[in-house]
Design a protein around this motif. Structure first.
Motif, mmCIF file in Angstrom:
data_model
loop_
_atom_site.group_PDB
_atom_site.id
_atom_site.type_symbol
_atom_site.label_atom_id
_atom_site.label_comp_id
_atom_site.label_asym_id
_atom_site.label_seq_id
_atom_site.Cartn_x
_atom_site.Cartn_y
_atom_site.Cartn_z
ATOM 1 N N ASP A 100 0.844 -1.194 0.000
ATOM 2 C CA ASP A 100 0.000 0.000 0.000
ATOM 3 C C ASP A 100 0.878 1.243 0.000
ATOM 4 N N GLY A 101 0.414 2.269 -0.690
ATOM 5 C CA GLY A 101 1.170 3.515 -0.766
ATOM 6 C C GLY A 101 2.123 3.591 -1.936
ATOM 7 N N ASN A 159 -6.339 14.681 -23.705
ATOM 8 C CA ASN A 159 -5.493 13.744 -22.957
ATOM 9 C C ASN A 159 -4.844 14.476 -21.786
ATOM 10 N N LYS A 160 -5.646 14.727 -20.764
ATOM 11 C CA LYS A 160 -5.147 15.419 -19.580
ATOM 12 C C LYS A 160 -4.222 14.502 -18.786
ATOM 13 N N HIS A 161 -3.534 15.101 -17.834
ATOM 14 C CA HIS A 161 -2.718 14.322 -16.906
ATOM 15 C C HIS A 161 -3.421 14.290 -15.559
ATOM 16 N N ILE A 162 -3.460 13.112 -14.954
ATOM 17 C CA ILE A 162 -4.173 12.967 -13.694
ATOM 18 C C ILE A 162 -3.322 12.200 -12.686
ATOM 19 N N ALA A 163 -3.684 12.382 -11.429
ATOM 20 C CA ALA A 163 -3.131 11.571 -10.339
ATOM 21 C C ALA A 163 -4.321 10.996 -9.584
ATOM 22 N N ILE A 164 -4.262 9.700 -9.319
ATOM 23 C CA ILE A 164 -5.395 8.995 -8.725
ATOM 24 C C ILE A 164 -4.941 8.211 -7.499
ATOM 25 N N GLU A 165 -5.739 8.314 -6.440
ATOM 26 C CA GLU A 165 -5.576 7.414 -5.299
ATOM 27 C C GLU A 165 -6.668 6.354 -5.420
ATOM 28 N N LEU A 166 -6.250 5.103 -5.504
ATOM 29 C CA LEU A 166 -7.186 4.010 -5.746
ATOM 30 C C LEU A 166 -6.651 2.755 -5.068
ATOM 31 N N ASP A 167 -7.482 2.121 -4.244
ATOM 32 C CA ASP A 167 -7.116 0.865 -3.596
ATOM 33 C C ASP A 167 -5.813 1.003 -2.809
ATOM 34 N N ASN A 168 -5.638 2.156 -2.152
ATOM 35 C CA ASN A 168 -4.447 2.441 -1.341
ATOM 36 C C ASN A 168 -3.166 2.530 -2.166
ATOM 37 N N SER A 201 -12.531 -0.827 -12.666
ATOM 38 C CA SER A 201 -13.813 -1.405 -13.078
ATOM 39 C C SER A 201 -14.610 -1.912 -11.885
ATOM 40 N N GLU A 202 -13.933 -2.305 -10.823
ATOM 41 C CA GLU A 202 -14.611 -2.836 -9.642
ATOM 42 C C GLU A 202 -14.300 -2.052 -8.373
ATOM 43 N N ILE A 203 -13.289 -1.186 -8.421
ATOM 44 C CA ILE A 203 -12.877 -0.417 -7.239
ATOM 45 C C ILE A 203 -12.931 1.066 -7.582
ATOM 46 N N GLN A 204 -13.702 1.823 -6.847
ATOM 47 C CA GLN A 204 -13.826 3.253 -7.108
ATOM 48 C C GLN A 204 -12.624 4.016 -6.547
ATOM 49 N N PRO A 205 -12.093 4.980 -7.308
ATOM 50 C CA PRO A 205 -10.993 5.798 -6.797
ATOM 51 C C PRO A 205 -11.395 6.579 -5.547
ATOM 52 N N THR A 206 -10.457 6.748 -4.645
ATOM 53 C CA THR A 206 -10.678 7.573 -3.450
ATOM 54 C C THR A 206 -10.617 9.048 -3.803
ATOM 55 N N LYS A 207 -9.668 9.401 -4.682
ATOM 56 C CA LYS A 207 -9.524 10.808 -5.092
ATOM 57 C C LYS A 207 -8.881 10.855 -6.471
ATOM 58 N N ILE A 208 -9.313 11.812 -7.278
ATOM 59 C CA ILE A 208 -8.734 12.048 -8.609
ATOM 60 C C ILE A 208 -8.455 13.535 -8.733
ATOM 61 N N VAL A 209 -7.278 13.900 -9.209
ATOM 62 C CA VAL A 209 -6.994 15.311 -9.492
ATOM 63 C C VAL A 209 -6.452 15.452 -10.899
ATOM 64 N N GLU A 210 -6.780 16.552 -11.537
ATOM 65 C CA GLU A 210 -6.178 16.899 -12.820
ATOM 66 C C GLU A 210 -4.933 17.717 -12.532
ATOM 67 N N ILE A 211 -3.792 17.202 -12.923
ATOM 68 C CA ILE A 211 -2.511 17.838 -12.607
ATOM 69 C C ILE A 211 -2.434 19.206 -13.291
ATOM 70 N N ASN A 212 -2.038 20.223 -12.514
ATOM 71 C CA ASN A 212 -2.017 21.583 -13.068
ATOM 72 C C ASN A 212 -0.674 22.285 -12.892
#
Length: 286
Positions: free
Chosen positions: A61-62, A77-86, A102-113
């Motif tokens: 994890d992490g 085609n943006k750039h993103i950072a995702i926290e998903l499944d730890n 597909s089966e696990i929802q992300p905890t947080k999504i950000v569009e990198i700026n």
């Protein structure tokens, strides 16, 4: 210190992988970098998704996963950072996260700026490394981007179910080092839809009415040697839990693999037809 993994289509001939690793070490001298693969077929998002889905859970994890496939920044085609499944994924928003999420929802999504501060034609080196190292130091995702609540999805990564015709319609998403073809049909879906019924797996002009759990199950007749079974085709659920069409003891230099011998390629359809029991006829006793 978190692990940082690299998954790219860069290959190993050029300087790109070495440059990315050097940039990470320049930011974090005690970083733990692991190469998942740099041999993704160029720009192949579906292949990337399959490999990531079946490798990331092996890491603690992490762990931060840098994904450099089809990563050039554009309006679509943006750039993103995702926290998903730890875990954390730093990647383009090109749909590759579809299979993983597909089966696990992300905890947080950000569009990198942070692109306003960094001009680059090599975003994996100049942007993704900065973001990954920031996360590794304990940084909050919202510092490097604005929170968003969805990501681009690729429909072809997900198989379809035709309830009326009792079918699962899937496709080939990956061809491995042995030439075996892997589909997007999971064992879980097969059991849920099939409900124990008989079935036929159709792959071009080839069909299978049995699915094995191990490759060597096809060599079940003890009166034959393993060599006599070489080249036999089979269907099985692989270690990742996906339906695979394989050639027993395939060797691309001699026997050949399922892809070449059976004429199966990336995106080809694989259809499972489930056989419904015929209605019983009742005869009157009068």
């Amino acid at each position: 210190m978190s692990f940082i993994t690299l998954t790219t289509d860069f290959g190993t001939k050029d300087h790109f992988v070495g440059a990315v690793k050097g940039a990470i070490y320049s930011e974090l001298s005690d970083a733990k970098i692991v190469d998942i693969t740099h041999e993704i077929s160029p720009f192949n998002i579906t292949e990337t998704a399959y490999i990531l889905k079946n490798s990331y859970k092996s890491f603690p994890d992490g762990t931060i996963h840098i994904v450099g496939v089809d990563s050039e920044l554009s309006e679509d085609n943006k750039h993103i950072a995702i926290e998903l499944d730890n875990h954390f994924f730093v990647c383009p928003d090109n749909g590759l996260i579809s299979m993983i999420a597909s089966e696990i929802q992300p905890t947080k999504i950000v569009e990198i700026n942070i692109h306003d501060r960094i001009e680059s034609s090599f975003p994996v080196l100049d942007v993704f490394v900065q973001v990954a190292c920031f996360i590794a130091r304990g940084g909050n995702l919202t510092v490097i981007g604005k929170e968003i609540f969805d990501f681009k999805k690729i429909i072809e990564i997900q198989p379809k179910v035709n309830q009326q015709q009792n079918q699962i319609i899937g496709g080939i998403v990956y061809i491995d080092n042995y030439g075996n073809v892997i589909t997007n049909i999971s064992h879980k879906m097969f059991k849920e839809i099939g409900k124990g019924r008989d079935f036929v797996v159709n792959a071009r002009n080839h069909s299978f009415s049995k699915i094995f759990t191990k490759y060597n199950e096809v060599a079940s007749n003890s009166s034959y040697t393993n060599q006599q079974y070489e080249g036999h085709k089979l269907a099985l659920f692989n270690s990742a839990g996906y339906l695979e069409i394989a050639i027993y003891r395939s060797n691309l230099d001699t026997v050949g693999g399922a892809s070449t011998l059976l004429g199966l390629g990336y995106r080809d359809s694989i259809i499972i037809d489930f056989i419904t029991e015929p209605k019983k006829e009742f005869t009157s006793l009068n």
